[in-house]
Design a protein around this motif. Structure first.
Motif, PDB file in Angstrom:
ATOM      1  N   GLY A  17      11.128  -7.608   4.279  1.00  0.00           N
ATOM      2  CA  GLY A  17      10.204  -6.492   4.378  1.00  0.00           C
ATOM      3  C   GLY A  17       9.929  -6.148   5.825  1.00  0.00           C
ATOM      4  N   HIS A  18       8.856  -5.378   6.032  1.00  0.00           N
ATOM      5  CA  HIS A  18       8.560  -4.864   7.368  1.00  0.00           C
ATOM      6  C   HIS A  18       8.376  -5.982   8.391  1.00  0.00           C
ATOM      7  N   ALA A  19       7.580  -6.982   8.056  1.00  0.00           N
ATOM      8  CA  ALA A  19       7.273  -8.035   9.021  1.00  0.00           C
ATOM      9  C   ALA A  19       8.519  -8.817   9.417  1.00  0.00           C
ATOM     10  N   GLN A  46       7.884   1.569  19.201  1.00  0.00           N
ATOM     11  CA  GLN A  46       8.711   0.488  19.721  1.00  0.00           C
ATOM     12  C   GLN A  46       8.418  -0.807  18.981  1.00  0.00           C
ATOM     13  N   TRP A  47       9.418  -1.672  18.905  1.00  0.00           N
ATOM     14  CA  TRP A  47       9.315  -2.950  18.200  1.00  0.00           C
ATOM     15  C   TRP A  47       8.186  -3.821  18.737  1.00  0.00           C
ATOM     16  N   ASP A  48       7.946  -3.784  20.067  1.00  0.00           N
ATOM     17  CA  ASP A  48       6.931  -4.647  20.652  1.00  0.00           C
ATOM     18  C   ASP A  48       5.534  -4.056  20.570  1.00  0.00           C
ATOM     19  N   ALA A  49       5.400  -2.869  19.948  1.00  0.00           N
ATOM     20  CA  ALA A  49       4.084  -2.283  19.696  1.00  0.00           C
ATOM     21  C   ALA A  49       3.611  -2.568  18.271  1.00  0.00           C
ATOM     22  N   VAL A  50       4.450  -3.220  17.458  1.00  0.00           N
ATOM     23  CA  VAL A  50       4.099  -3.502  16.068  1.00  0.00           C
ATOM     24  C   VAL A  50       3.028  -4.590  16.019  1.00  0.00           C
ATOM     25  N   VAL A  51       1.994  -4.330  15.207  1.00  0.00           N
ATOM     26  CA  VAL A  51       0.927  -5.306  14.993  1.00  0.00           C
ATOM     27  C   VAL A  51       0.879  -5.638  13.507  1.00  0.00           C
ATOM     28  N   GLN A  52       0.177  -6.704  13.175  1.00  0.00           N
ATOM     29  CA  GLN A  52       0.136  -7.164  11.792  1.00  0.00           C
ATOM     30  C   GLN A  52      -0.441  -6.089  10.881  1.00  0.00           C
ATOM     31  N   GLY A  53       0.238  -5.860   9.769  1.00  0.00           N
ATOM     32  CA  GLY A  53      -0.231  -4.897   8.779  1.00  0.00           C
ATOM     33  C   GLY A  53       0.288  -5.287   7.414  1.00  0.00           C
ATOM     34  N   GLU A  54      -0.447  -4.932   6.374  1.00  0.00           N
ATOM     35  CA  GLU A  54      -0.034  -5.271   5.019  1.00  0.00           C
ATOM     36  C   GLU A  54       0.725  -4.118   4.389  1.00  0.00           C
ATOM     37  N   LEU A  55       1.914  -4.406   3.865  1.00  0.00           N
ATOM     38  CA  LEU A  55       2.688  -3.457   3.053  1.00  0.00           C
ATOM     39  C   LEU A  55       3.043  -2.182   3.797  1.00  0.00           C
ATOM     40  N   CYS A  56       3.098  -2.224   5.121  1.00  0.00           N
ATOM     41  CA  CYS A  56       3.510  -1.059   5.900  1.00  0.00           C
ATOM     42  C   CYS A  56       3.811  -1.525   7.319  1.00  0.00           C
ATOM     43  N   ALA A 104      -5.250  -5.171  -7.473  1.00  0.00           N
ATOM     44  CA  ALA A 104      -5.367  -6.196  -6.432  1.00  0.00           C
ATOM     45  C   ALA A 104      -5.239  -5.572  -5.046  1.00  0.00           C
ATOM     46  N   MET A 105      -4.314  -4.616  -4.889  1.00  0.00           N
ATOM     47  CA  MET A 105      -4.158  -3.935  -3.611  1.00  0.00           C
ATOM     48  C   MET A 105      -5.416  -3.142  -3.268  1.00  0.00           C
ATOM     49  N   ARG A 106      -5.951  -2.434  -4.250  1.00  0.00           N
ATOM     50  CA  ARG A 106      -7.136  -1.616  -3.985  1.00  0.00           C
ATOM     51  C   ARG A 106      -8.354  -2.471  -3.664  1.00  0.00           C
ATOM     52  N   ALA A 107      -8.418  -3.643  -4.236  1.00  0.00           N
ATOM     53  CA  ALA A 107      -9.517  -4.552  -3.914  1.00  0.00           C
ATOM     54  C   ALA A 107      -9.446  -5.010  -2.460  1.00  0.00           C
ATOM     55  N   ARG A 108      -8.249  -4.982  -1.865  1.00  0.00           N
ATOM     56  CA  ARG A 108      -8.075  -5.338  -0.455  1.00  0.00           C
ATOM     57  C   ARG A 108      -8.099  -4.116   0.450  1.00  0.00           C
ATOM     58  N   GLY A 109      -8.452  -2.957  -0.086  1.00  0.00           N
ATOM     59  CA  GLY A 109      -8.512  -1.734   0.707  1.00  0.00           C
ATOM     60  C   GLY A 109      -7.171  -1.096   0.935  1.00  0.00           C
ATOM     61  N   LEU A 110      -6.197  -1.390   0.067  1.00  0.00           N
ATOM     62  CA  LEU A 110      -4.851  -0.837   0.182  1.00  0.00           C
ATOM     63  C   LEU A 110      -4.576   0.108  -0.990  1.00  0.00           C
ATOM     64  N   THR A 168      -5.417   1.673  19.942  1.00  0.00           N
ATOM     65  CA  THR A 168      -5.148   2.843  19.112  1.00  0.00           C
ATOM     66  C   THR A 168      -3.988   2.539  18.184  1.00  0.00           C
ATOM     67  N   GLU A 169      -4.175   2.784  16.889  1.00  0.00           N
ATOM     68  CA  GLU A 169      -3.169   2.420  15.892  1.00  0.00           C
ATOM     69  C   GLU A 169      -2.651   3.629  15.128  1.00  0.00           C
ATOM     70  N   VAL A 170      -1.424   3.497  14.647  1.00  0.00           N
ATOM     71  CA  VAL A 170      -0.848   4.421  13.667  1.00  0.00           C
ATOM     72  C   VAL A 170      -0.110   3.557  12.657  1.00  0.00           C
ATOM     73  N   SER A 171      -0.370   3.765  11.367  1.00  0.00           N
ATOM     74  CA  SER A 171       0.231   2.921  10.342  1.00  0.00           C
ATOM     75  C   SER A 171       1.068   3.724   9.355  1.00  0.00           C
ATOM     76  N   THR A 172       1.831   2.986   8.561  1.00  0.00           N
ATOM     77  CA  THR A 172       2.731   3.544   7.542  1.00  0.00           C
ATOM     78  C   THR A 172       3.684   4.546   8.189  1.00  0.00           C
ATOM     79  N   ILE A 173       4.307   4.107   9.288  1.00  0.00           N
ATOM     80  CA  ILE A 173       5.192   4.983  10.057  1.00  0.00           C
ATOM     81  C   ILE A 173       6.642   4.924   9.578  1.00  0.00           C
ATOM     82  N   GLU A 174       6.968   4.014   8.656  1.00  0.00           N
ATOM     83  CA  GLU A 174       8.365   3.709   8.361  1.00  0.00           C
ATOM     84  C   GLU A 174       9.145   4.879   7.784  1.00  0.00           C
ATOM     85  N   HIS A 175       8.520   5.720   6.962  1.00  0.00           N
ATOM     86  CA  HIS A 175       9.272   6.811   6.330  1.00  0.00           C
ATOM     87  C   HIS A 175       9.618   7.914   7.332  1.00  0.00           C
TER      88      HIS A 175
END
Length: 307
Positions: free
Chosen positions: A261-263, A52-62, A197-203, A71-78
């Motif tokens: 984008g996602h945000a 749901q839209w109101d369950a979205v929390v801040q995330g980078e590039l996903c 740069a992404m990998r340096a941020r853990g992405l 409890t989180e689940v990320s990169t759900i868009e696909h």
């Protein structure tokens, strides 16, 4: 009528950003269940996360969602785009960790397995979200807008300095199988200069040339090149459909994205639901159902590219 899968299907892969192995299972669900994720690696009391839209929390590039227990689940868009694009309203998405597997970087593998498994009609009508007014949000040069339309339309434009992408625009009515035929096989993309740069941020720890389109100036580094000359903007449209699916019902409206984008798409949904009179829920009759994504799809419509 509402729809769910005819039988469960399972996927194995790697999280794009975490680099962790991931197992995901799409499970049929009853009428009015909606779309939920369940973390199978956690105790039942904390495992359920609403898509749901109101369950979205801040995330980078996903897109990342969370419940009240954290409890989180990320990169759900696909996977969300695949479910919405195939016209499914009720589904339990089981996953054994915090990130959905990236597979080939597109929604095609999800779509292929969904169409192969088949869907079943259920004994309750579909409710659709009708946009009644223009809603717009901006962030610098980026904007996202929803406005009234007879079905779901997506109009997207992007502009990148790399010549392999450049400026791209596309507009589609997502009635029937348009998502499956035009968008679902388009992969996520990035610039080679951004990878470290992404990998340096853990992405992007699970990113490879096989699950993303990587460009460097005018050069496409991923094997086989592009699937479409405008694959990048098609993928942005795919992402937008997945994020709009968090509205909780098929949308009747035109979505316009300019460098969004996602945000920004989530901010648009939050603005929409906060504005009284800008939307209403309606019951879909047969004529309306025929204009929604997924109507009339058959197993033979499955994309040829499916990892």
């Amino acid at each position: 009528m509402q729809s769910t899968l005819a039988t469960a299907v399972t996927f194995h892969g790697t999280g794009l950003h975490s680099g962790r192995p991931a197992r995901l299972r799409l499970v049929p669900a009853p009428v009015d269940h909606g779309l939920w994720f369940r973390r199978t690696d956690l105790p039942p009391r904390a495992s359920m996360v609403p898509a749901q839209w109101d369950a979205v929390v801040q995330g980078e590039l996903c897109t990342r969602i969370a419940n009240a227990d954290g409890t989180e689940v990320s990169t759900i868009e696909h996977v969300m785009a695949a479910v919405a694009g195939c016209g499914i309203q009720n589904l339990l998405i089981e996953i054994d960790g915090p990130e959905v597997p990236i597979l080939d970087g597109s929604a095609a593998p999800f779509v292929a397995r969904i169409l192969s498994a088949g869907t079943v009609r259920q004994g309750a009508p579909v409710r659709a979200l009708e946009i009644l007014d223009v809603i717009e949000v901006r962030n610098g040069p980026a904007l996202a807008r929803l406005e009234p339309a007879g079905g779901l339309e997506i109009d997207f434009s992007i502009d990148f300095a790399d010549a392999a992408i450049g400026r791209q625009e596309k507009r589609l009515n997502l009635a029937n199988g348009t998502f499956v035929h035009e968008l679902c096989d388009s992969r996520t993309f990035c610039r080679q200069a951004d990878v470290e740069a992404m990998r340096a941020r853990g992405l992007a720890l699970g990113g490879t040339y096989d699950n993303a389109v990587v460009v460097n100036g005018a050069e496409v580094l991923s094997p086989g090149g592009l699937r479409h000359a405008d694959e990048a903007v098609r993928h942005k449209m795919l992402d937008a459909l997945g994020d709009l699916a968090l509205a909780g019902a098929p949308i009747l409206g035109r979505y316009t994205g300019v460098r969004s984008g996602h945000a920004l798409t989530n901010a648009l949904l939050r603005t929409l639901f906060a504005r009284k009179g800008a939307w209403r829920m309606i019951q879909a009759d047969a004529a309306l159902l025929a204009r929604l994504p997924g109507a009339g799809l058959m197993p033979e419509d499955a994309p040829r590219r499916a990892a």
